[in-house]
Design a protein around this motif. Structure first.
Motif, PDB file in Angstrom:
ATOM      1  N   LEU A  37      59.688  66.261  40.271  1.00 52.38           N
ATOM      2  CA  LEU A  37      60.542  65.362  41.038  1.00 52.38           C
ATOM      3  C   LEU A  37      60.563  65.755  42.512  1.00 52.38           C
ATOM      4  CD1 LEU A  37      62.635  63.025  41.003  1.00 52.38           C
ATOM      5  CD2 LEU A  37      64.373  64.790  40.622  1.00 52.38           C
ATOM      6  N   TYR A  38      60.773  67.017  42.806  1.00 53.89           N
ATOM      7  CA  TYR A  38      60.808  67.490  44.189  1.00 53.89           C
ATOM      8  C   TYR A  38      59.454  67.313  44.869  1.00 53.89           C
ATOM      9  CZ  TYR A  38      65.269  69.893  43.184  1.00 53.89           C
ATOM     10  OH  TYR A  38      66.556  70.208  42.841  1.00 53.89           O
ATOM     11  N   GLY A  39      58.377  67.467  44.115  1.00 58.32           N
ATOM     12  CA  GLY A  39      57.034  67.367  44.660  1.00 58.32           C
ATOM     13  C   GLY A  39      56.622  65.970  45.071  1.00 58.32           C
ATOM     14  N   LYS A  40      57.391  64.970  44.694  1.00 56.72           N
ATOM     15  CA  LYS A  40      57.048  63.579  45.021  1.00 56.72           C
ATOM     16  C   LYS A  40      57.307  63.232  46.478  1.00 56.72           C
ATOM     17  CE  LYS A  40      57.496  61.760  40.384  1.00 56.72           C
ATOM     18  NZ  LYS A  40      58.157  60.812  39.487  1.00 56.72           N
ATOM     19  N   ASN A  41      57.814  64.168  47.243  1.00 53.71           N
ATOM     20  CA  ASN A  41      58.143  63.918  48.643  1.00 53.71           C
ATOM     21  C   ASN A  41      57.016  64.391  49.555  1.00 53.71           C
ATOM     22  OD1 ASN A  41      59.604  63.115  50.859  1.00 53.71           O
ATOM     23  ND2 ASN A  41      60.974  64.887  50.837  1.00 53.71           N
TER      24      ASN A  41
ATOM     25  N   ARG B  12      58.107  72.551  49.383  1.00 56.13           N
ATOM     26  CA  ARG B  12      59.370  72.934  48.740  1.00 56.13           C
ATOM     27  C   ARG B  12      59.118  73.478  47.345  1.00 56.13           C
ATOM     28  NH1 ARG B  12      64.321  68.756  47.340  1.00 56.13           N
ATOM     29  NH2 ARG B  12      65.840  70.316  46.664  1.00 56.13           N
ATOM     30  N   VAL B  13      58.267  72.806  46.585  1.00 55.58           N
ATOM     31  CA  VAL B  13      57.960  73.252  45.228  1.00 55.58           C
ATOM     32  C   VAL B  13      57.263  74.611  45.255  1.00 55.58           C
ATOM     33  CG1 VAL B  13      56.575  72.759  43.166  1.00 55.58           C
ATOM     34  CG2 VAL B  13      57.961  70.960  44.206  1.00 55.58           C
TER      35      VAL B  13
ATOM     36  N   GLU C 291      62.327  71.536  31.597  1.00 53.82           N
ATOM     37  CA  GLU C 291      63.319  71.116  32.582  1.00 53.82           C
ATOM     38  C   GLU C 291      62.927  71.591  33.986  1.00 53.82           C
ATOM     39  OE1 GLU C 291      67.998  70.963  32.321  1.00 53.82           O
ATOM     40  OE2 GLU C 291      67.331  73.038  32.656  1.00 53.82           O
ATOM     41  N   PHE C 292      62.466  72.844  34.088  1.00 53.28           N
ATOM     42  CA  PHE C 292      62.032  73.380  35.375  1.00 53.28           C
ATOM     43  C   PHE C 292      60.832  72.600  35.905  1.00 53.28           C
ATOM     44  CE2 PHE C 292      59.401  76.279  37.917  1.00 53.28           C
ATOM     45  CZ  PHE C 292      60.291  76.593  38.936  1.00 53.28           C
ATOM     46  N   GLU C 293      59.864  72.340  35.057  1.00 56.39           N
ATOM     47  CA  GLU C 293      58.675  71.597  35.478  1.00 56.39           C
ATOM     48  C   GLU C 293      59.031  70.172  35.892  1.00 56.39           C
ATOM     49  OE1 GLU C 293      55.788  72.801  36.211  1.00 56.39           O
ATOM     50  OE2 GLU C 293      56.275  74.799  35.456  1.00 56.39           O
ATOM     51  N   ASP C 294      59.947  69.536  35.171  1.00 56.72           N
ATOM     52  CA  ASP C 294      60.400  68.193  35.546  1.00 56.72           C
ATOM     53  C   ASP C 294      61.053  68.212  36.926  1.00 56.72           C
ATOM     54  OD1 ASP C 294      59.471  67.219  33.139  1.00 56.72           O
ATOM     55  OD2 ASP C 294      61.467  67.037  32.218  1.00 56.72           O
TER      56      ASP C 294
END
Length: 104
Positions: free
Chosen positions: A60-64, A71-72, A53-56
């Motif tokens: 998701l946040y890293g796609k920006n 942020r990641v 869940e943490f990695e997911d």
């Protein structure tokens, strides 16, 4: 394992003095929330599910773009610090929160 000689940056003195509208406070709260979610998931579904869940979330946040990557990186760094220094207190909070009756 090498332990850091750096003082914990999110100690009680910092929490008492930080501007609650500052970026630093919001970044801490974001990571602290993820630690609590990790603990909750780990207690309910096990370590593997909590890690996934943490990695997911990080993915998701890293796609920006570069901003997401930064942020990641910050989240991962803060997560590790909070985990090392506050996880037992946060586990108590999670257990207390989960024991409270839910509002209708």
């Amino acid at each position: 394992m090498v332990t850091s000689q750096q003082p914990y940056p999110f100690d009680d003195a910092w929490k008492a003095s930080v501007d609650r509208s500052s970026f630093e406070w919001m970044a801490y709260c974001e990571s602290a929330s993820l630690v609590k979610r990790y603990i909750r998931t780990r207690l309910r579904d096990g370590k593997d599910a909590a890690v996934a869940e943490f990695e997911d979330t990080c993915e998701l946040y890293g796609k920006n773009g570069a901003q997401g990557a930064a942020r990641v990186a910050r989240i991962r760094e803060h997560f590790q610090l909070i985990w090392a220094n506050e996880r037992e207190a946060m586990k108590v909070k999670v257990l207390e929160e989960d024991a409270l009756p839910k509002a209708a």
